[in-house]
Motif scaffolding. Structure first.
Motif, mmCIF file in Angstrom:
data_model
loop_
_atom_site.group_PDB
_atom_site.id
_atom_site.type_symbol
_atom_site.label_atom_id
_atom_site.label_comp_id
_atom_site.label_asym_id
_atom_site.label_seq_id
_atom_site.Cartn_x
_atom_site.Cartn_y
_atom_site.Cartn_z
ATOM 1 N N GLN A 8 49.461 26.802 30.653
ATOM 2 C CA GLN A 8 48.212 26.071 30.858
ATOM 3 C C GLN A 8 48.257 24.722 30.148
ATOM 4 O O GLN A 8 47.908 23.688 30.720
ATOM 5 C CB GLN A 8 47.054 26.915 30.334
ATOM 6 C CG GLN A 8 45.672 26.373 30.637
ATOM 7 C CD GLN A 8 44.608 27.238 30.013
ATOM 8 O OE1 GLN A 8 44.473 27.287 28.798
ATOM 9 N NE2 GLN A 8 43.844 27.922 30.841
ATOM 10 N N SER A 11 50.717 22.429 31.944
ATOM 11 C CA SER A 11 50.180 21.913 33.203
ATOM 12 C C SER A 11 49.158 20.809 32.960
ATOM 13 O O SER A 11 49.080 19.838 33.725
ATOM 14 C CB SER A 11 49.548 23.049 34.014
ATOM 15 O OG SER A 11 48.388 23.558 33.378
ATOM 16 N N THR A 189 43.688 14.958 38.632
ATOM 17 C CA THR A 189 44.555 15.108 37.461
ATOM 18 C C THR A 189 43.780 14.928 36.157
ATOM 19 O O THR A 189 43.938 15.723 35.223
ATOM 20 C CB THR A 189 45.728 14.115 37.522
ATOM 21 O OG1 THR A 189 45.228 12.776 37.755
ATOM 22 C CG2 THR A 189 46.689 14.481 38.638
ATOM 23 N N SER A 193 42.891 18.109 33.533
ATOM 24 C CA SER A 193 43.301 18.072 32.125
ATOM 25 C C SER A 193 42.093 18.202 31.199
ATOM 26 O O SER A 193 42.156 18.895 30.172
ATOM 27 C CB SER A 193 44.079 16.785 31.822
ATOM 28 O OG SER A 193 43.310 15.630 32.105
#
Length: 209
Positions: A8, A11, A189, A193
């Motif tokens: 996680q 990523s 993205t 995040s």
């Protein structure tokens, strides 16, 4: 979105790095970014009466009115149930990240929107606010649903609907030509995040459930 903590974290780092790359491309007006935007527009913008009606309807599911109403209703549910950690998780993601952070980046980058538009939108383009709200609101719902909903069939159905909205709302923004594909990728993205960071701060889902 319930994955091993190390994977996680990795990523989220990759997602944020991709956002930085897109940001640099927009600021420097890189040719590769123009090529990416053109390819994305040509892929998605196949106009028809049905598609026009469908995408102009779908795009409103990421509007301020819809998301504010949904956020308010969810907040009331969490308050009544005294689930204040979930309330804070929701509000940080929607109000701070999808609201304040998005507008701050838009103001700093000041990238103009594409023209002509199928629906009228003002303001700056990068990143897509609808995409940020899609992944941060509906992504928040996925995490909460996975962590707290017990009935498997209902859990799968609700998760699938939220995931579909995370995909289709951003696509609609490209279709109606109010955002470039790079704006959408930036929203996904950056939003992802921030969502993972918030999930770990508030210990929601995964091994924290």
């Amino acid at each position: 979105m319930i994955i091993k903590p190390k994977l996680q974290f990795f990523s989220a780092i990759i997602a944020f790095s991709l956002f930085i790359g897109l940001l640099i491309g927009v600021v420097s007006q890189a040719q590769w970014l123009n090529n990416l935007n053109l390819a994305g527009q040509q892929l998605i913008q196949h106009r028809s009466i049905f598609a026009d009606a469908f995408f102009t309807t779908i795009t409103h599911l990421g509007s301020v009115i819809v998301t504010s109403t949904l956020t308010l209703l969810l907040s009331l549910v969490f308050i009544v149930r005294r689930q204040f950690r979930l309330l804070r998780f929701l509000l940080v993601n929607v109000v701070l990240f999808a609201g304040v952070i998005t507008q701050l980046v838009k103001y700093l980058v000041r990238n103009p929107r594409p023209m002509p538009q199928l629906i009228s939108e003002n303001g700056y383009s990068f990143p897509s606010g609808h995409t940020m709200i899609a992944i941060l609101l509906y992504g928040t719902l996925i995490i909460i649903i996975q962590a707290h909903l017990q009935k498997q069939l209902l859990k799968q159905l609700a998760t699938s609907i939220c995931f579909a909205l995370i995909i289709i709302i951003p696509i609609s923004r490209i279709y109606v030509n109010v955002h470039y594909p790079s704006d959408i990728l930036a929203g996904l993205t950056l939003g992802y995040s921030l969502l993972i960071m918030s999930q770990n701060i508030f210990h929601i889902g995964g091994q924290h459930a």
